[in-house]
Design a protein around this motif. Structure first.
Motif, PDB file in Angstrom:
ATOM      1  N   THR A 155     -12.325  -7.256  -7.174  1.00 49.02           N
ATOM      2  CA  THR A 155     -11.488  -7.424  -8.367  1.00 49.02           C
ATOM      3  C   THR A 155     -10.011  -7.371  -7.998  1.00 49.02           C
ATOM      4  O   THR A 155      -9.634  -6.981  -6.888  1.00 49.02           O
ATOM      5  N   ARG A 156      -9.159  -7.740  -8.956  1.00 43.40           N
ATOM      6  CA  ARG A 156      -7.713  -7.661  -8.748  1.00 43.40           C
ATOM      7  C   ARG A 156      -7.282  -6.225  -8.475  1.00 43.40           C
ATOM      8  O   ARG A 156      -6.405  -5.974  -7.641  1.00 43.40           O
ATOM      9  N   GLU A 157      -7.891  -5.264  -9.154  1.00 45.46           N
ATOM     10  CA  GLU A 157      -7.566  -3.851  -8.918  1.00 45.46           C
ATOM     11  C   GLU A 157      -7.871  -3.457  -7.475  1.00 45.46           C
ATOM     12  O   GLU A 157      -7.093  -2.737  -6.834  1.00 45.46           O
ATOM     13  N   ASP A 158      -8.989  -3.941  -6.947  1.00 40.10           N
ATOM     14  CA  ASP A 158      -9.335  -3.651  -5.554  1.00 40.10           C
ATOM     15  C   ASP A 158      -8.305  -4.257  -4.603  1.00 40.10           C
ATOM     16  O   ASP A 158      -7.872  -3.612  -3.640  1.00 40.10           O
ATOM     17  N   ILE A 159      -7.895  -5.496  -4.877  1.00 40.03           N
ATOM     18  CA  ILE A 159      -6.909  -6.151  -4.014  1.00 40.03           C
ATOM     19  C   ILE A 159      -5.615  -5.354  -3.967  1.00 40.03           C
ATOM     20  O   ILE A 159      -5.049  -5.119  -2.885  1.00 40.03           O
ATOM     21  N   MET A 160      -5.124  -4.917  -5.092  1.00 40.62           N
ATOM     22  CA  MET A 160      -3.875  -4.165  -5.117  1.00 40.62           C
ATOM     23  C   MET A 160      -4.011  -2.836  -4.383  1.00 40.62           C
ATOM     24  O   MET A 160      -3.069  -2.390  -3.697  1.00 40.62           O
ATOM     25  N   ALA A 161      -5.178  -2.213  -4.462  1.00 40.94           N
ATOM     26  CA  ALA A 161      -5.407  -0.961  -3.729  1.00 40.94           C
ATOM     27  C   ALA A 161      -5.450  -1.204  -2.231  1.00 40.94           C
ATOM     28  O   ALA A 161      -4.931  -0.396  -1.433  1.00 40.94           O
ATOM     29  N   LEU A 162      -6.048  -2.321  -1.821  1.00 38.99           N
ATOM     30  CA  LEU A 162      -6.084  -2.669  -0.402  1.00 38.99           C
ATOM     31  C   LEU A 162      -4.677  -2.925   0.131  1.00 38.99           C
ATOM     32  O   LEU A 162      -4.329  -2.498   1.244  1.00 38.99           O
ATOM     33  N   ILE A 163      -3.858  -3.622  -0.655  1.00 39.00           N
ATOM     34  CA  ILE A 163      -2.476  -3.877  -0.248  1.00 39.00           C
ATOM     35  C   ILE A 163      -1.704  -2.571  -0.126  1.00 39.00           C
ATOM     36  O   ILE A 163      -0.954  -2.358   0.842  1.00 39.00           O
ATOM     37  N   ASP A 164      -1.900  -1.666  -1.074  1.00 39.56           N
ATOM     38  CA  ASP A 164      -1.266  -0.347  -0.975  1.00 39.56           C
ATOM     39  C   ASP A 164      -1.724   0.373   0.294  1.00 39.56           C
ATOM     40  O   ASP A 164      -0.934   1.060   0.953  1.00 39.56           O
ATOM     41  N   GLY A 165      -2.996   0.205   0.634  1.00 35.39           N
ATOM     42  CA  GLY A 165      -3.514   0.816   1.852  1.00 35.39           C
ATOM     43  C   GLY A 165      -2.885   0.258   3.110  1.00 35.39           C
ATOM     44  O   GLY A 165      -2.647   0.995   4.074  1.00 35.39           O
ATOM     45  N   LEU A 166      -2.591  -1.025   3.107  1.00 28.94           N
ATOM     46  CA  LEU A 166      -1.878  -1.628   4.239  1.00 28.94           C
ATOM     47  C   LEU A 166      -0.465  -1.076   4.346  1.00 28.94           C
ATOM     48  O   LEU A 166       0.037  -0.787   5.441  1.00 28.94           O
ATOM     49  N   LYS A 167       0.179  -0.935   3.210  1.00 24.10           N
ATOM     50  CA  LYS A 167       1.585  -0.517   3.192  1.00 24.10           C
ATOM     51  C   LYS A 167       1.764   0.932   3.620  1.00 24.10           C
ATOM     52  O   LYS A 167       2.754   1.277   4.275  1.00 24.10           O
ATOM     53  N   ASP A 168       0.817   1.802   3.253  1.00 26.06           N
ATOM     54  CA  ASP A 168       1.003   3.223   3.597  1.00 26.06           C
ATOM     55  C   ASP A 168       0.264   3.637   4.868  1.00 26.06           C
ATOM     56  O   ASP A 168       0.259   4.807   5.238  1.00 26.06           O
ATOM     57  N   GLY A 169      -0.367   2.676   5.550  1.00 23.50           N
ATOM     58  CA  GLY A 169      -1.014   2.978   6.826  1.00 23.50           C
ATOM     59  C   GLY A 169      -2.452   3.439   6.720  1.00 23.50           C
ATOM     60  O   GLY A 169      -3.078   3.737   7.738  1.00 23.50           O
ATOM     61  N   THR A 170      -2.993   3.490   5.518  1.00 20.52           N
ATOM     62  CA  THR A 170      -4.399   3.867   5.369  1.00 20.52           C
ATOM     63  C   THR A 170      -5.296   2.841   6.047  1.00 20.52           C
ATOM     64  O   THR A 170      -6.231   3.192   6.772  1.00 20.52           O
ATOM     65  N   ILE A 171      -5.014   1.574   5.798  1.00 17.03           N
ATOM     66  CA  ILE A 171      -5.720   0.481   6.469  1.00 17.03           C
ATOM     67  C   ILE A 171      -4.832   0.002   7.604  1.00 17.03           C
ATOM     68  O   ILE A 171      -3.668  -0.334   7.397  1.00 17.03           O
ATOM     69  N   ASP A 172      -5.382  -0.035   8.817  1.00 20.27           N
ATOM     70  CA  ASP A 172      -4.582  -0.206  10.021  1.00 20.27           C
ATOM     71  C   ASP A 172      -4.330  -1.651  10.413  1.00 20.27           C
ATOM     72  O   ASP A 172      -3.325  -1.943  11.068  1.00 20.27           O
TER      73      ASP A 172
END
Length: 428
Positions: free
Chosen positions: A281-298
């Motif tokens: 969903t769009r909500e998931d996409i925005m959470a993934l992008i936030d994860g990229l920005k804060d280093g959660t997703i590498d």
């Protein structure tokens, strides 16, 4: 041969500067405001980005066993066109990469036919059957960079714990495909309103989230290095963020398609949108992008999964999971993330070059004097219409076909050798 890039915008994960760059004998030998080299091939890089070659730590080359889908030759050609200079291929071939013989086949064929660097990943369990551990020590001695049963989860928690324990002793990375198949069942797309509307069986988000939680806990207790493949949900991102704060030795990746497309793309039953994990969903996409920005997703990895037309040209429920991702990866990230100001080009290098190289333990992903000249030259402003029929990959299964994307790979160099340019194509 010497190659001189003039006035390019050199981008690393922590800095960028317009200057010249000189390559000689496979290495970057000079970076300066002005470089003169009369005997060099001069490339005018004004207005272009000079980046470290992209490193994809998750792809499928299908060779051996499924050469009708892809070969090492066609897959590495597609990778070069996408700006990738090093790729790590998953072991779900036929036979599976769970022994020295298959591993040596891939390594030797990559040397003979490959256009870019190919790093094999070995299987966690023999035959990917989830019943008996592979000979991990033998696989490491013969050059695998990680272990994974990608395409399947190791459903037996006790077996996964032993795998992580042995991997810890061998200092090996374990890449986990997190999916509880008892929850996904026969699902084919994200569970929710769209699945109900289309009359398709859903794949609940919790199937991914439960397994990430389990494997993170096992990694905590074993001290192993765990990497989560193709993260796709908001809660998955939250779990990884939390476990990192707890000190778990965990890293994670996300794909370009999970950062750009939602479950709504499935409307029309286009089987090129069928992928595992599914588009969310769009909500998931925005959470993934936030994860990229804060280093959660590498990092960003393609999960390049090519298929033959017979695998996709069927009804949606019967179609194979997977998207052919090498040749659109950068332009998707540029179009959907950079152009929308979610990340910048230093972030792109961090996520597509520096971090995946660091996770795999290879000396790549940074432009500096003395470094191996794995480089990609990019025109960030050029737009094009995706035409799957022009793919080098045998897999034409892309949901971006016909879409306008921005950002074109102009040239790819591996070890100082030009292997691709947009005007002449593959050069080796």
């Amino acid at each position: 041969m010497k190659i001189l890039f003039k006035a390019g915008r050199i981008v690393n994960c922590d800095q960028e500067k317009v200057c010249d760059l000189l390559i000689e004998d496979k290495k970057i030998v000079a970076i300066a405001d002005e470089i003169d080299a009369d005997d060099a091939l001069v490339i005018d890089a004004r207005g272009l980005l000079v980046m470290p070659g992209f490193v994809d730590m998750h792809c499928h080359l299908r060779d051996p066993g499924y050469e009708y889908k892809e070969t090492i030759r066609t897959g590495t050609m597609a990778a070069a066109r996408g700006g990738f200079t090093t790729i790590a291929c998953m072991p779900n071939t036929n036979p599976v990469v769970d022994n020295k013989v298959v591993l040596e086949y891939i390594k030797s064929k990559a040397v003979r036919e490959g256009v870019v660097n190919v790093l094999p990943i070995g299987a966690i369990t023999k035959g990917l059957n989830g019943e008996e551990l592979s000979e991990m020590g033998e696989l490491k001695e013969n050059g695998v960079v990680a272990l994974s049963d990608d395409g399947k989860s190791v459903m037996n928690a006790g077996l996964m714990k032993r795998a992580l324990s042995y991997a810890r002793m061998l200092d090996m990375l374990v890449i986990s495909h997190c999916e509880d198949v008892n929850i996904t069942g026969e699902g084919v797309m994200n569970s929710g309103y769209m699945a109900t509307l289309l009359g398709l069986k859903g794949m609940p988000a919790e199937a991914e989230e439960v397994m990430i939680s389990r494997d993170a806990i096992l990694a905590l207790h074993t001290g192993a290095r765990l990497h989560i493949a193709h993260v796709s949900t908001k809660i998955s991102t939250d779990i990884i963020r939390w476990t990192k704060k707890m000190g778990v030795n965990i890293t994670a990746e996300v794909t370009p398609h999970h950062l750009s497309l939602t479950e709504e793309e499935v409307d029309g039953y286009n089987t090129d949108t069928k992928v595992n994990p599914p588009l969310r969903t769009r909500e998931d996409i925005m959470a993934l992008i936030d994860g990229l920005k804060d280093g959660t997703i590498d990092c960003i990895a393609t999960d390049h999964a090519p298929h033959g037309i017979q695998d996709k040209n069927v009804e949606y429920a019967r179609a194979a999971f997977g998207i052919s991702g090498f040749e659109t990866a950068f332009s998707v990230i540029n179009t959907y993330l950079v152009e929308k100001k979610h990340i910048d080009y230093k972030d792109v290098v961090r996520l597509m070059s520096t971090n995946p190289a660091k996770i795999l333990g290879i000396d790549r992903g940074y432009i500096k004097e003395g470094a191996v000249a794995d480089i990609v030259l990019v025109d960030p402003e050029a737009a094009y219409v995706v035409d799957k029929n022009k793919f080098y990959s045998k897999g034409k299964n892309t949901p971006y076909d016909g879409k306008v994307l921005k950002g074109v790979i102009k040239m790819t160099l591996v070890g100082g050798k030009v292997v691709y340019n947009s005007e002449e194509g593959i050069l080796c």
